[in-house]
Enzyme design. Structure first.
Site, PDB file in Angstrom:
ATOM      1  CG  ASN A 193      21.349 -10.066  56.270  1.00 49.38           C
ATOM      2  OD1 ASN A 193      21.443  -9.337  55.789  1.00 49.38           O
ATOM      3  ND2 ASN A 193      21.163 -10.187  57.694  1.00 49.38           N
TER       4      ASN A 193
ATOM      5  CB  THR B 267      15.721  -8.405  57.409  1.00 47.65           C
ATOM      6  OG1 THR B 267      15.583  -7.486  57.098  1.00 47.65           O
ATOM      7  CG2 THR B 267      14.076  -9.408  57.419  1.00 47.65           C
ATOM      8  CD  GLU B 268      20.380  -6.076  59.139  1.00 53.97           C
ATOM      9  OE1 GLU B 268      20.535  -7.537  58.310  1.00 53.97           O
ATOM     10  OE2 GLU B 268      21.650  -5.367  58.595  1.00 53.97           O
ATOM     11  CG  ASN B 269      14.131  -5.507  59.967  1.00 57.26           C
ATOM     12  OD1 ASN B 269      14.633  -6.531  59.446  1.00 57.26           O
ATOM     13  ND2 ASN B 269      13.085  -5.324  60.027  1.00 57.26           N
TER      14      ASN B 269
ATOM     15  CB  SER C 132      17.794 -10.689  64.903  1.00 55.88           C
ATOM     16  OG  SER C 132      18.142 -10.968  63.775  1.00 55.88           O
TER      17      SER C 132
END
Lengths: 236, 219
Positions: free
Chosen positions: B30, B53-55, B95
């Site tokens: 990340n 990507t944390e979304n 996520s």
């Protein structure tokens, strides 16, 4: 016969009441149910607590709801965005309160709420200002803080397609918080570009099973926040 | 773009390239906003990294061409991105289960301050009139297996960012493993800031003079 399809957005949000807690899907503009939010502005419910990762952009969608003075409290992880101008004013005046929650804790609080789990421990925020006032516990030598599950009265969500049973598919990174919000609210309202016939969705591909969804509205050609902002739109 | 008072040490791109050298093949990574994003340009030959990507996307590719892409395919910085073969989409709870459950190998972040014990401050300057915003920073540092910081060695005002103890609000306690700056690569060891490597043309005394805590020389 089960048929969760509702004719329009106004009908879909007609029973939202003053003081309700509303979870609104979306991360930035991806997955933001703009037409449902605009219908809620028209409907008039106020003193709302809104759960969303951000506070909207420009003067459309969530930002327009906040600008209209309907939101007394925001629960979110990142209230600042490049084009977020509405929230800062109301925050500084004290009109809209803020509960700041780390993004993963926010997602897990919603998931827990939807799963009937009242609270859980997490390492996130240990030793930081966001731990203040929370219970700490050491488990197997590591420190954790207690966080409570989060539930809501209504969820407003944008999906790609659904069927009359309320099974929902999303579009790429527009999925974000919506599946857990659908689980965590008493009444979950979903706008989709296409409502397809029952049985048409592959059960292997369904992301949100219909049991978590109460109302489905077909909204062809949904608006995008960035396009509305570029066009200078201010709702209503 | 350089924040340096003097034209010494590595540029932003050279810092990103240096970090990439230390990422093993097959890592799930990340990347934070800013210099960390540049790392994707410098994947060493023969290695493959998968970007999270944390979304809600694993297998994030480079940005689309100017004016291209789509509004519902974005990264955590809300910029448009692409996907690579083998990518997957998922919701936020999944996520952050990847993050908090220790499934990601590495997170590379920027910093306001790093303390000699590995404490990190990177989300707030603590100004009373600022609207606080945290995003996923606290989740990432609490859950990802290794945390690298890539940052200029000093602030624009010339103050050290590597300090004895952070004065800004903390993001996490003892979470940083390594720091990559324009001047040096530094490991957070049990004894404090352990020098690993000096940037070309930089000597120990120069780095020590710009570091807010003792720097342990390479033995």
């Amino acid at each position: 016969m089960i048929n969760k399809q509702i004719a329009g957005t106004a009908e879909a949000v007609a029973d939202v009441f003053d003081g309700a807690t509303i979870m609104i899907g979306g991360f930035g503009e991806a997955g933001s149910p703009i037409e449902l939010i605009h219908a809620l502005i028209d409907q008039g419910a106020t003193n709302l607590t809104v759960v969303n990762n951000n506070t909207g952009g420009g003067e459309v969608g969530l930002a327009a709801l906040i600008k209209a003075g309907r939101v007394s409290k925001m629960i979110c992880s990142f209230p600042r965005t490049a084009n977020s101008t509405v929230f800062p004013k109301l925050y500084h005046s004290g009109a809209t309160k803020l509960e700041l929650v780390p993004q993963g804790t926010l997602a897990e609080r919603i998931r827990a709420g939807g799963a009937g789990i009242p609270a859980f421990y997490t390492a996130t925020s240990v030793g930081t200002p966001l731990e203040e006032g929370k219970e700490r516990r050491t488990i197997d030598g590591r420190d954790y803080v207690l966080e409570y599950g989060l539930t809501g009265d209504f969820a407003l969500i944008r999906g790609r397609m659904a069927d009359r049973y309320g099974n929902v598919l999303y579009n790429k990174t527009a999925r974000n918080f919506s599946p857990v919000m659908a689980m965590a609210c008493k009444t979950t309202i979903v706008q989709v570009e296409d409502v397809v016939d029952g049985g048409e969705l592959d059960p292997e591909a369904v992301v949100t099973p219909g049991i978590f969804v109460n109302r489905v509205v077909e909204q062809k050609n949904p608006a995008y926040e960035s396009v509305l902002i570029a066009d200078g739109v201010s709702y209503p | 773009m350089s924040n340096n008072q003097e034209a010494v040490g590595r540029t932003r791109d050279e810092m990103a390239e240096r970090v990439a050298l230390d990422i093993p093949d097959g890592s799930y990574v990340n990347l934070g906003i800013g210099i960390p994003e540049l790392i994707a340009k410098y994947v060493p030959a023969g290695r493959e990294f998968i970007y999270h990507t944390e979304n809600g996307l694993l297998g994030m590719g480079p940005p689309p061409e100017e004016g291209g892409g789509e509004p519902e395919l974005i990264n955590a910085g809300k910029r448009r991105v692409t996907v690579v073969p083998g990518a997957s989409y998922f919701h936020h709870a999944d996520s952050f289960a990847m993050i908090r459950g220790g499934h990601l190998d590495l997170c590379v972040l920027g910093a306001l301050q790093v303390a000699q014990n590995g404490d990190l401050a990177n989300w707030s300057t603590g100004q009373p009139d600022a609207i606080p915003a945290v995003g996923g920073a606290m989740d990432l540092v609490a859950g990802v297996k290794q945390i690298f910081v890539v940052t200029q060695h000093c602030t624009k005002q010339g103050e050290p960012k590597l300090v004895e103890a952070c004065t800004y609000p903390l993001t996490g306690l003892g979470v940083v493993n390594r720091v990559y700056t324009d001047l040096a690569v530094i490991e957070i060891s049990e004894r404090g800031f352990q020098l690993v490597e000096l940037s070309p043309g930089v000597d120990f005394d120069y780095v020590q003079a710009r570091t807010g805590a003792p720097l342990l020389a390479i033995e």
